[in-house]
Design an enzyme around this catalytic site. Sequence first.
Site, mmCIF file in Angstrom:
data_model
loop_
_atom_site.group_PDB
_atom_site.id
_atom_site.type_symbol
_atom_site.label_atom_id
_atom_site.label_comp_id
_atom_site.label_asym_id
_atom_site.label_seq_id
_atom_site.Cartn_x
_atom_site.Cartn_y
_atom_site.Cartn_z
ATOM 1 N N GLU A 41 12.661 30.109 3.525
ATOM 2 C CA GLU A 41 11.606 30.130 2.507
ATOM 3 C C GLU A 41 10.886 31.476 2.373
ATOM 4 O O GLU A 41 10.146 31.674 1.427
ATOM 5 C CB GLU A 41 10.598 29.008 2.767
ATOM 6 C CG GLU A 41 9.647 29.298 3.893
ATOM 7 C CD GLU A 41 8.204 29.012 3.489
ATOM 8 O OE1 GLU A 41 7.968 28.434 2.434
ATOM 9 O OE2 GLU A 41 7.324 29.405 4.252
ATOM 10 N N HIS A 69 6.366 27.911 0.402
ATOM 11 C CA HIS A 69 6.572 28.962 -0.613
ATOM 12 C C HIS A 69 7.740 28.666 -1.552
ATOM 13 O O HIS A 69 8.179 29.559 -2.268
ATOM 14 C CB HIS A 69 6.784 30.312 0.070
ATOM 15 C CG HIS A 69 5.560 30.826 0.759
ATOM 16 N ND1 HIS A 69 4.359 30.995 0.113
ATOM 17 C CD2 HIS A 69 5.348 31.206 2.045
ATOM 18 C CE1 HIS A 69 3.459 31.451 0.976
ATOM 19 N NE2 HIS A 69 4.031 31.579 2.154
HETATM 20 FE FE LIG Z 1 5.862 28.708 5.412
#
Ligand SMILES: [Fe+2]
Length: 259
Positions: A41, A69
């Site tokens: 991520e 995210h």
């Molecule tokens: Fe994170």
Amino acid sequence: MILNVLAVGDVVGDAGVEYLDRHLRALKKLKDIHFAVVNGENASGVGILPRQARAIFDAGADVITLGNHTWNRIQIADFLEDNRDILRPANYTSRVPGRGWGVYDGPNGLRIGVINLIGRCEMDSNFDNPFTVASRILRDMDADVVLVDFHAEATSEKGAMAYYLDGRAQALWGTHTHVPTADAQVLEKGLGFITDLGMTGPVRSVLGIKPEQAINRFLGGLPQRFEPAPGPCKLESVVFSIDTDRRRCVGVERVDLGE
Ligand SMILES: [Fe+2]
């Protein structure tokens, strides 16, 4: 059989992706890994682009997991819809693209279930209760082995989830904090657990980003777009060895690479 699963800590920036590409294949061979799950991520600093996801698969990941995210690089949305080997947290409250769990083909016909969950302590979005969502998924999932990436800030939330799923999953690891923890263990009913894997990316950094940017933030400076730090990289990961006949984890070993 003994199934060796490698879980790799959050890959940060293109430098982290390149480091993974240079080392993951050899690491899998060295540790006789059958299945690798990589948290991606932060491949784009915050979020992940389709080209970075492809690079992580090319490096040897079987499944990519994500976290808070996920939507910072919205270009990933279609990729999540089209590719069942990349997961975003399963407990989003609203309808979002992609999927939060899957069942994958392992060696000897084994069905390997992977669940990506996100915690609610100190996280800034709306999520369903990861505990009840995990129970719901496990009722629907038909798998021989269950692996869980719990992307969460609070050590207490991760520990509680481990005990909650002990006996129903065989491995659970925490991601998100980017700092490896020293609590690798097997719980009573056979769940292998570690609070956090750590990260894959710049060594001289604060959680992967330039230290001066982190300092600026805590001094109260104007917000900046965080950038991955330059310099040498590391890879932090954990091998879970799972006895598939007994449906128990029998070993949890930290494997960290650095230059
Ligand atoms: Fe994170």
